[in-house]
Design an enzyme around this catalytic site. Structure first.
Site, short mmCIF file in Angstrom:
data_model
loop_
_atom_site.label_atom_id
_atom_site.label_comp_id
_atom_site.label_asym_id
_atom_site.label_seq_id
_atom_site.Cartn_x
_atom_site.Cartn_y
_atom_site.Cartn_z
N LYS A 1 -10.42 -2.21 -7.10
CA LYS A 1 -9.67 -1.32 -7.98
C LYS A 1 -9.76 -1.77 -9.44
O LYS A 1 -10.02 -0.95 -10.34
CB LYS A 1 -8.21 -1.25 -7.54
CG LYS A 1 -7.36 -0.28 -8.37
CD LYS A 1 -5.94 -0.22 -7.85
CE LYS A 1 -5.17 -1.46 -8.18
NZ LYS A 1 -3.74 -1.36 -7.83
N ASP B 1 -5.14 3.73 -7.03
CA ASP B 1 -3.89 3.00 -6.96
C ASP B 1 -2.93 3.78 -6.06
O ASP B 1 -3.33 4.73 -5.39
CB ASP B 1 -3.30 2.79 -8.35
CG ASP B 1 -2.86 4.10 -9.01
OD1 ASP B 1 -3.16 5.20 -8.47
OD2 ASP B 1 -2.22 4.03 -10.08
#
Length: 236
Positions: free
Chosen positions: A134, A152
């Site tokens: 991420k 997220d």
């Protein structure tokens, strides 16, 4: 309003590709200048800020990095500052001890392996302490202009709730988003989706009555929430 079916399958169905384009286009029209809410001045401070933002709000990170980036604006200065003093700057952020260690360690590796520069490829980024997929996606998107999608909690929720990109894991949602969002919209879509999840399509109570992408959304409870409006009960 909250039912087992709506929790397990929040979307009626997956959006069609035409609906995906409409959904993203409507988010773009509502927030054309969407950008990261983290404060940074270059690739290095962006990388540090994103590492610090794991399980923390952007606002809390921004408060902590004002003094941190003043004292350590580059990898050499961060290494010289050391874990203890970095920790003092970021003590208000969750997991601050681990993050202080990682920030100093990744700064040292940038100096030793990359001439103090933030690398632009995924494998190199993910080899740094505290940098997962991420974080790498955010840095590649914001700093290097790559069409990556960092999933997220907000984007994971939107992907499943709206039918935009259903998936049981962040990686599954990421792969769906990359495949389904038109290529020319993919890079900025990262920001449109995060901000939509943060301020409109919220976790406990999505504000469907003011959603700019209401029509293509396939959320099962959107009609009820729009009818009830801001005074209604929590939807989940």
């Amino acid at each position: 309003m909250k039912t087992p079916a709506s929790r397990a399958r929040p979307a009626r169905r997956a959006m069609t590709l035409a609906e995906v384009r409409t959904f993203i286009s409507q988010l773009a029209a509502a927030n054309p200048d969407a950008a990261s809410e983290l404060n940074f001045v270059d690739d290095y401070t962006l990388l540090v800020a994103v590492v610090l933002s794991a399980q923390a709000t952007d606002a809390s990170v921004n408060r902590a990095t004002v003094a941190l980036f003043r004292d350590a604006p580059n990898p050499q200065a961060m290494v010289e500052l050391g874990e203890e003093k970095v920790g003092q700057h970021i003590r208000t952020i969750g997991l601050w001890r681990t993050k202080a260690h990682n920030v100093v360690a990744l700064s040292r590796q940038l100096l030793e392996r990359f001439d103090g520069q933030v690398p632009g490829d995924r494998a190199a980024l993910e080899s740094l302490p505290g940098v997962g997929r991420k974080t790498a996606n955010v840095v590649m998107n914001v700093a290097f202009g790559d069409s990556t999608m960092a999933v997220d909690t907000h984007i994971f929720r939107i992907g499943n709730r709206t039918g935009l990109a259903p998936g049981t894991t962040p990686r599954a949602v990421e792969d769906q988003l990359v495949r389904r969002i038109p290529a020319e919209m993919l890079r900025p879509a990262h920001h449109w989706l995060i901000l939509h999840g943060r301020y409109v399509c919220k976790a406990r109570k999505p504000e469907c009555w003011r959603c700019p992408a209401y029509d293509p959304c396939q959320y099962r409870l959107k009609d009820d929430l729009r009818a009830v409006g801001p005074g209604g009960a929590t939807a989940g």
